[in-house]
Design a protein around this motif. Structure first.
Motif, mmCIF file in Angstrom:
data_model
loop_
_atom_site.group_PDB
_atom_site.id
_atom_site.type_symbol
_atom_site.label_atom_id
_atom_site.label_comp_id
_atom_site.label_asym_id
_atom_site.label_seq_id
_atom_site.Cartn_x
_atom_site.Cartn_y
_atom_site.Cartn_z
ATOM 1 N N GLN A 57 0.825 -1.204 0.000
ATOM 2 C CA GLN A 57 0.000 0.000 0.000
ATOM 3 C C GLN A 57 0.862 1.258 0.000
ATOM 4 O O GLN A 57 0.552 2.233 -0.702
ATOM 5 C CB GLN A 57 -0.919 0.007 1.220
ATOM 6 N N ALA A 58 1.931 1.257 0.769
ATOM 7 C CA ALA A 58 2.805 2.425 0.832
ATOM 8 C C ALA A 58 3.465 2.681 -0.514
ATOM 9 O O ALA A 58 3.589 3.839 -0.946
ATOM 10 C CB ALA A 58 3.868 2.211 1.917
ATOM 11 N N ALA A 59 3.869 1.611 -1.194
ATOM 12 C CA ALA A 59 4.494 1.758 -2.511
ATOM 13 C C ALA A 59 3.511 2.337 -3.523
ATOM 14 O O ALA A 59 3.839 3.262 -4.279
ATOM 15 C CB ALA A 59 5.019 0.409 -2.985
ATOM 16 N N GLY A 140 -5.204 -7.880 -0.807
ATOM 17 C CA GLY A 140 -4.905 -6.565 -0.261
ATOM 18 C C GLY A 140 -4.721 -5.537 -1.356
ATOM 19 O O GLY A 140 -5.164 -4.395 -1.240
ATOM 20 N N LEU A 141 -4.078 -5.965 -2.447
ATOM 21 C CA LEU A 141 -3.858 -5.058 -3.571
ATOM 22 C C LEU A 141 -5.173 -4.718 -4.264
ATOM 23 O O LEU A 141 -5.468 -3.542 -4.509
ATOM 24 C CB LEU A 141 -2.887 -5.693 -4.563
ATOM 25 N N LEU A 142 -5.986 -5.734 -4.571
ATOM 26 C CA LEU A 142 -7.221 -5.517 -5.329
ATOM 27 C C LEU A 142 -8.310 -4.853 -4.489
ATOM 28 O O LEU A 142 -8.958 -3.907 -4.943
ATOM 29 C CB LEU A 142 -7.745 -6.855 -5.863
ATOM 30 N N LEU A 143 -8.498 -5.347 -3.293
ATOM 31 C CA LEU A 143 -9.619 -4.892 -2.485
ATOM 32 C C LEU A 143 -9.348 -3.547 -1.821
ATOM 33 O O LEU A 143 -10.146 -2.611 -1.942
ATOM 34 C CB LEU A 143 -9.944 -5.949 -1.428
ATOM 35 N N ASP A 144 -8.241 -3.445 -1.132
ATOM 36 C CA ASP A 144 -7.970 -2.256 -0.332
ATOM 37 C C ASP A 144 -7.181 -1.191 -1.099
ATOM 38 O O ASP A 144 -7.584 -0.025 -1.137
ATOM 39 C CB ASP A 144 -7.204 -2.646 0.936
ATOM 40 N N THR A 145 -6.066 -1.592 -1.699
ATOM 41 C CA THR A 145 -5.194 -0.608 -2.334
ATOM 42 C C THR A 145 -5.842 0.007 -3.572
ATOM 43 O O THR A 145 -5.882 1.238 -3.717
ATOM 44 C CB THR A 145 -3.844 -1.244 -2.714
ATOM 45 N N SER A 151 -11.136 5.675 -4.881
ATOM 46 C CA SER A 151 -11.878 6.648 -4.067
ATOM 47 C C SER A 151 -11.135 7.976 -3.990
ATOM 48 O O SER A 151 -11.751 9.049 -3.987
ATOM 49 C CB SER A 151 -12.118 6.084 -2.666
ATOM 50 N N PHE A 152 -9.811 7.922 -3.959
ATOM 51 C CA PHE A 152 -9.000 9.150 -3.941
ATOM 52 C C PHE A 152 -9.113 9.903 -5.267
ATOM 53 O O PHE A 152 -9.355 11.115 -5.301
ATOM 54 C CB PHE A 152 -7.545 8.796 -3.644
ATOM 55 N N LEU A 153 -8.987 9.181 -6.366
ATOM 56 C CA LEU A 153 -8.977 9.820 -7.684
ATOM 57 C C LEU A 153 -10.338 10.392 -8.061
ATOM 58 O O LEU A 153 -10.442 11.526 -8.544
ATOM 59 C CB LEU A 153 -8.509 8.819 -8.743
ATOM 60 N N PHE A 164 -6.629 12.455 6.208
ATOM 61 C CA PHE A 164 -7.713 12.304 7.174
ATOM 62 C C PHE A 164 -8.688 11.212 6.750
ATOM 63 O O PHE A 164 -9.145 10.430 7.577
ATOM 64 C CB PHE A 164 -8.439 13.644 7.338
ATOM 65 N N PHE A 165 -8.986 11.147 5.456
ATOM 66 C CA PHE A 165 -9.937 10.140 4.995
ATOM 67 C C PHE A 165 -9.407 8.724 5.203
ATOM 68 O O PHE A 165 -10.108 7.861 5.749
ATOM 69 C CB PHE A 165 -10.283 10.341 3.515
ATOM 70 N N PHE A 166 -8.183 8.464 4.775
ATOM 71 C CA PHE A 166 -7.649 7.106 4.885
ATOM 72 C C PHE A 166 -7.320 6.730 6.329
ATOM 73 O O PHE A 166 -7.389 5.558 6.696
ATOM 74 C CB PHE A 166 -6.438 6.930 3.977
ATOM 75 N N SER A 167 -6.977 7.709 7.141
ATOM 76 C CA SER A 167 -6.783 7.425 8.565
ATOM 77 C C SER A 167 -8.116 7.057 9.207
ATOM 78 O O SER A 167 -8.201 6.122 10.016
ATOM 79 C CB SER A 167 -6.172 8.635 9.275
ATOM 80 N N PHE A 168 -9.178 7.783 8.814
ATOM 81 C CA PHE A 168 -10.518 7.474 9.324
ATOM 82 C C PHE A 168 -10.972 6.101 8.853
ATOM 83 O O PHE A 168 -11.517 5.303 9.630
ATOM 84 C CB PHE A 168 -11.499 8.547 8.861
ATOM 85 N N ALA A 169 -10.756 5.790 7.573
ATOM 86 C CA ALA A 169 -11.135 4.487 7.027
ATOM 87 C C ALA A 169 -10.373 3.365 7.725
ATOM 88 O O ALA A 169 -10.922 2.283 7.977
ATOM 89 C CB ALA A 169 -10.880 4.450 5.522
#
Length: 250
Positions: A57-59, A140-145, A151-153, A164-169
């Motif tokens: 996810q970080a990458a 993890g790649l398909l579902l979350d990342t 959702s960001f784009l 804030f959004f991803f920390s909340f999620a």
């Protein structure tokens, strides 16, 4: 940097709080004994799996932020109003929920994907907080990342807002897997998708129900995969989420 790593730090800090609260037997959805005996994977392996997913996810986040730019140019423009920010977050929530519902459901319906990929997450029959992101790396790649990237784009939020959004999620996802039903929990007040709701999905009788995550139960209700439940006191302390009899028989 904050957009990439803040959700990771939040994950371990927030789940760590729930680990400390795990001794509160009167608020657990399963006993500590069940957590230790019924789960099919060690906590050491869970930690390794989560760290691997977070590295991926970080990458992806680093690349995504590099491609979409940063807030330096946006800072010179007129900042988004609070109403616009709320709209962006709400749109991001809807997109993430929609993506995860259909991907999650498909991973259950497709026997190959379930057996070789999604079943890893269901090794946690009794969910706990830091196991929230324990998945097969591909899931993890398909579902979350990918879901997070979409959702960001499409929400149009800035990298700063995404912190804030991803920390909340992340907090919401950890809370859904915490295995506790604590009094005054705001997530239980404002969201029908909560720790008891998701606990039903992790049980054998609920495997084909309650796919929605992490925010709303809308798609489950629309598409007939919602399993209603009652929360009852368990003998020996704590609570148990029990599906209604008719739904359980189906």
């Amino acid at each position: 940097m904050l957009g990439t790593f803040a959700p990771i730090v939040v994950y371990w800090v927030y789940s760590g709080i729930y680990v400390m609260l795990g001794s509160l037997e009167n608020y657990r959805l399963h006993s500590k004994k069940d957590e230790d005996e019924l789960n099919l994977v060690s906590k050491k392996d869970v930690v390794k799996g989560v760290l691997l997913q977070q590295a991926v996810q970080a990458a992806v986040a680093t690349v995504l932020f590099a491609v979409t730019g940063n807030d330096s140019e946006a800072a010179q423009a007129q900042p988004a109003s609070f109403i616009v920010l709320l709209r962006q977050i709400f749109v991001a929530m809807l997109i993430l929920d929609t993506w995860q519902y259909f991907m999650h459901r498909y991973m259950h319906v497709n026997k190959f994907l379930y057996r070789h990929i999604h079943s890893r997450h269901h090794r946690l029959i009794v969910p706990y907080a830091f196991g929230a992101l324990y998945n097969h790396p591909l899931e993890g790649l398909l579902l979350d990342t990918v879901g997070g990237a979409l959702s960001f784009l499409f929400s149009g939020m800035s990298p700063r807002a995404s912190i804030f959004f991803f920390s909340f999620a992340t907090i919401k996802t950890v809370d859904d897997h915490c295995g506790l039903w604590l009094p005054g929990n705001l997530f239980h007040i404002f969201f029908r998708n909560n720790s008891a709701y998701h606990d039903i999905h992790h049980q054998l009788y609920g495997n084909k129900y309650n796919y929605s995550q992490p925010f709303f139960v809308t798609w489950d209700r629309i598409l007939g995969t919602y399993m209603p439940y009652s929360l009852e006191k368990r003998t020996g302390g704590g609570f148990e989420a029990r599906p209604t009899k008719d739904c359980k028989e189906n």
